[in-house]
Write an enzyme that holds these catalytic residues in place. Structure first.
Site, mmCIF file in Angstrom:
data_model
loop_
_atom_site.group_PDB
_atom_site.id
_atom_site.type_symbol
_atom_site.label_atom_id
_atom_site.label_comp_id
_atom_site.label_asym_id
_atom_site.label_seq_id
_atom_site.Cartn_x
_atom_site.Cartn_y
_atom_site.Cartn_z
ATOM 1 N N CYS A 1 -2.025 -2.054 1.613
ATOM 2 C CA CYS A 1 -1.408 -1.552 2.652
ATOM 3 C C CYS A 1 -2.191 -0.020 2.794
ATOM 4 O O CYS A 1 -2.152 0.644 2.207
ATOM 5 C CB CYS A 1 -0.176 -1.278 2.393
ATOM 6 N N CYS B 109 -0.114 3.089 2.637
ATOM 7 C CA CYS B 109 -0.098 3.365 1.295
ATOM 8 C C CYS B 109 -1.165 4.012 0.439
ATOM 9 O O CYS B 109 -1.263 4.797 -0.494
ATOM 10 C CB CYS B 109 0.636 2.080 0.406
#
Ligand SMILES: *[C@@H]1O[C@H](CO)[C@@H](O)[C@H](O)[C@H]1NC(C)=O
Ligand SMILES: *[C@@H]1O[C@H](CO)[C@@H](O)[C@H](O)[C@H]1NC(C)=O
Ligand SMILES: *[C@@H]1O[C@H](CO)[C@@H](O)[C@H](O)[C@H]1NC(C)=O
Ligand SMILES: *[C@@H]1O[C@H](CO)[C@@H](O)[C@H](O)[C@H]1NC(C)=O
Length: 461
Positions: free
Chosen positions: A388, A391
């Site tokens: 991600c 992230c």
């Protein structure tokens, strides 16, 4: 923390119901984190008051400035450790051909359907992709200014090796457009990332199991006795390393629980505190005693970064030092704001005494410093494996920030002896180190503040 239990209502605003006993359990597990912290002589109440009332508001304001909100980062580096790093492309969301001779009568061309496993995850994956995307837009003004920033960096005496920042793939990202919050990135893949950080980079031998490690097969949950015996036997620096990583992990989880996607409909999205999520991560009973330890490690991380903030003051105080964005007035203002924050950190009464840390003989200290550096570099490379992107952005920022904090603590003598004018050849911080360091501390400071918010929510539900 003082524990006061309010009336035990049951309904949370979001419709999730909380069992009063569970809530009380959670409150008491937050409240267990009280009094003196291990490895330092500072108490949590003092930190809470100092952070929540004084530091947090000022720091937050500073991080909204043009200088601190733009972080340059390379999000395109391939993962150097393993291949299948994309949660959504590969394992769950692939479209598989339907088996031949289905019941459609064979009149249609071969149809493709999501496999059963995949279709379970399609919504989840689309969500994760959408929530995890990084908004790369920058204002026109910023784009014009960036050319100047680069010129400024090139002309300053900057000879630190910075592999990521020099890469043509590195790009400025506006952090305010990409808040750290719930993204839907979780499950085995996220677990794999943290596992390899803990297992391979925290000086831990393989035969010592971390508590609560969910093994792929069998799901044996190990109690922590052997682990904590091992941790206790480590030298204080290596123990500190583990606790810093654990504190970082806790902080990230607090942000995800505090900015959870509570509602996502055509009429809009709503982000907010999710007590169940928080409870799953930190409740003493549900985590078999790990939750309070994680929170203690968060405070430990706070103290280390706070200490680094207070130690780096002379570097920024030099009259010639600029936080360059090209707007002289604003730059001066930002610098003053930063100095104010740093002076405030210096006024904190119960500083962690790092003389007990990194205080072995010179040769040993140099060896540890190098080991720490290598481990940090490795952890930052592991961040390139995070599927991600948002992230990954915050993961890289926070590891670089923590690495910079340690670099500062290891360089105290050099900083104290810096020349007032002229270049400092012994100690330097790059623009990205400065931005990541202050933003990383901002994240931890926010976590401490969020704990107070959770506490109030638990009392008032
Ligand atoms: C990744 O895949 C390539 C071939 O696709 C292979 O040569 C390489 O060894 C793999 N790397 C790892 C770490 O598994
Ligand atoms: C990115 O942020 C800008 C500025 O707030 C906004 O106009 C744009 O819609 C955002 N893009 C996406 C994909 O969210
Ligand atoms: C770096 O991390 C990788 C992946 O977890 C691991 O295989 C490797 O041993 C680590 N190297 C060092 C020097 O810690
Ligand atoms: C809160 O988090 C839990 C998972 O811990 C989830 O099942 C639940 O749906 C979330 N609540 C809301 C209102 O989103």
């Amino acid at each position: 923390w003082r524990c006061c239990f309010g009336l035990l209502g049951v309904e949370a605003g979001t419709g999730t119901s909380y069992n009063p006993e569970m809530r009380q359990g959670l409150l008491s597990s937050i409240c267990q984190v009280t009094g003196y912290l291990d490895d330092c002589t500072c108490d949590v109440e003092t930190i809470d008051t100092f952070n929540n009332n004084k530091l947090f508001p000022k720091l937050n304001k500073l991080l909204e400035s043009d200088y601190f909100r733009h972080y340059k980062v390379n999000l395109k580096k391939p993962c150097p450790f393993w291949n299948d790093s994309s949660h959504c492309g590969i394992r769950y969301c692939t479209v598989k051909p339907c088996p031949p001779n289905g019941d459609s009568g064979g009149t249609e061309s071969p149809s493709y359907k999501y496999s059963e496993e995949a279709s379970d995850h399609v919504g989840e994956c689309e969500e994760a992709k959408r929530l995890g995307a990084v908004n790369e837009s920058l204002s026109d003004e910023t784009q014009r200014a960036m050319v100047q920033w680069t010129r400024h960096e090139d002309s300053s005496d900057n000879f630190c090796e910075a592999d990521d920042e020099q890469s043509p793939d590195a790009e400025y990202v506006d952090l305010l457009l990409n808040p750290e919050r719930y993204t839907g990135y979780k499950g085995p893949e996220a677990w794999k990332i943290w596992n390899s950080i803990y297992e391979e980079n925290c000086f831990k031998p393989h035969n010592i199991r971390r508590p609560l490690t969910p093994l792929a097969s069998g799901r044996v949950l190990f109690p922590g006795h052997a682990f904590y015996r091992w941790l206790k036997g480590l030298c204080v620096e290596k123990r500190a390393f583990y606790r810093l990583i654990s504190g970082l992990h806790a902080s990230i989880n607090i942000h995800l629980s505090a900015r959870y996607l509570l509602q996502d409909t055509w009429s809009g999205t709503k982000w907010g505190h999710n007590l169940t999520e928080f409870q799953n991560r930190f409740d003493e009973v549900l985590t078999r005693g790990e939750g309070p330890k994680r929170l203690k490690n968060l405070y430990f991380l706070y103290l280390i970064e706070l200490r680094a903030m207070s130690k780096v003051l002379p570097f920024f105080e030099r009259p010639g030092f600029q936080l360059f964005t090209g707007n002289e007035n604003k730059d001066r203002e930002t610098k003053n704001q930063l100095l104010e924050v740093l002076q405030l950190t210096k006024s904190f009464p119960l500083h962690f005494n790092e003389n007990s840390l990194f205080a072995g003989n010179k040769k040993e200290a140099a060896k540890l410093k190098e080991e720490f550096r290598l481990h940090f570099r490795n952890i930052s490379r592991i961040m390139d494996c995070v599927g991600c992107l948002k992230c990954r952005l915050w993961g890289k920022l926070q590891t670089q920030g923590l690495g910079t904090a340690l670099k500062i603590l290891f360089s105290q003598k050099l900083i104290e002896n810096m020349p007032e004018t002229g270049p400092s050849y012994e100690f330097q911080l790059t623009r990205q180190e400065i931005i990541s360091f202050v933003n990383a501390f901002g994240r931890i400071s926010t976590s401490v503040k969020e704990l107070e918010n959770f506490k109030n929510l638990l009392r008032n539900v």
